[in-house]
Design a protein around this motif. Structure first.
Motif, PDB file in Angstrom:
ATOM      1  N   VAL A   1       0.862  -1.182   0.000  1.00  0.00           N
ATOM      2  CA  VAL A   1       0.000   0.000   0.000  1.00  0.00           C
ATOM      3  C   VAL A   1       0.900   1.235   0.000  1.00  0.00           C
ATOM      4  O   VAL A   1       1.733   1.399   0.896  1.00  0.00           O
TER       5      VAL A   1
ATOM      6  N   LEU B   1      -7.956   4.261   2.983  1.00  0.00           N
ATOM      7  CA  LEU B   1      -7.057   3.191   2.584  1.00  0.00           C
ATOM      8  C   LEU B   1      -7.602   1.865   3.112  1.00  0.00           C
ATOM      9  O   LEU B   1      -8.199   1.827   4.195  1.00  0.00           O
TER      10      LEU B   1
ATOM     11  N   PHE C   1      -0.687   2.268   5.308  1.00  0.00           N
ATOM     12  CA  PHE C   1       0.242   2.338   4.187  1.00  0.00           C
ATOM     13  C   PHE C   1       1.614   1.815   4.602  1.00  0.00           C
ATOM     14  O   PHE C   1       2.008   1.872   5.768  1.00  0.00           O
TER      15      PHE C   1
END
Length: 216
Positions: A81, A135, A139
């Motif tokens: 990610v 998301l 991340f």
């Protein structure tokens, strides 16, 4: 077997002001010691990116080495990610995806006219750093290169902190005083003081880059 991550915070305000602290790619061996990333891995990734011959970014020839660093980071860390803040013409996004395509790659810019410059496969949108970002998971790697004002950078660092996980990495561009008047640099120093769970390192590049990594 991975060794424990032992952070050393190199982003000391007084050292930066004196411009006495300089480091090179060997800092990466320290930053990612538990991931067993050695300088041979990094040198190979850099050589591969240099051989690609990235075009000069719109900011000038000085930016080309930094696109190669981004490409090498994606090649070595292989994030699942990834987030980019600041799309502009999309050159850095293309460099990031040259040797590794994340499962989720999200990009934001405050300027709607830049959103269409993101390459195919990148989910791009307008965002000014106020409020959360969507998301599917924390991340792994984020690149912050937009705004370059105190309020802007602080807002995005806080937003990225909220979207981070225990192994997240943030790369902040334009750390040199000549680039942004020192705003980005002082924002990073203030962020590290407020968030001891992050460690910071400087990589001396033409425009200056900071690597921030979650330690817990």
């Amino acid at each position: 077997m991975s060794t424990p991550f032992r952070p050393r915070n190199h982003l000391d305000e007084n050292v930066w002001r004196a411009r006495a602290f300089h480091t090179d790619a060997s800092a990466l061996a320290d930053i990612f010691s538990d991931k067993q990333i050695d300088l041979d891995d990094w040198a190979t990734a850099i050589a591969r990116s240099e051989a690609t011959g990235f075009p000069v970014k719109h900011g000038g020839a000085a930016w080309t080495p930094e696109m190669r660093i981004l490409s090498a980071l994606f090649s070595v860390l292989r994030p699942k990610v990834a987030v980019e803040v600041g799309i502009a013409r999309g050159e850095s996004l293309r460099a990031e995806r040259e040797f590794h395509v994340p499962e989720v790659h999200v990009a934001y810019d405050v300027n709607p006219s830049f959103v269409g410059n993101a390459p195919k496969g990148v989910m791009a949108g307008v965002h000014d750093g106020t409020g959360p970002i969507a998301l599917p998971a924390p991340f792994d790697l984020a690149f912050l290169d937009d705004g370059h004002s105190g309020g802007w950078t602080r807002r995005w660092l806080d937003t990225l902190n909220d979207a981070s996980g225990p192994d997240s990495v943030i790369v902040v561009h334009d750390m040199r005083v000549e680039s942004t008047g020192g705003d980005d640099r002082m924002c990073v120093v203030d962020f590290l003081r407020a968030h001891p769970e992050w460690a910071g390192y400087e990589l001396r590049t033409p425009c200056g880059m900071a690597f921030l990594r979650r330690t817990t």
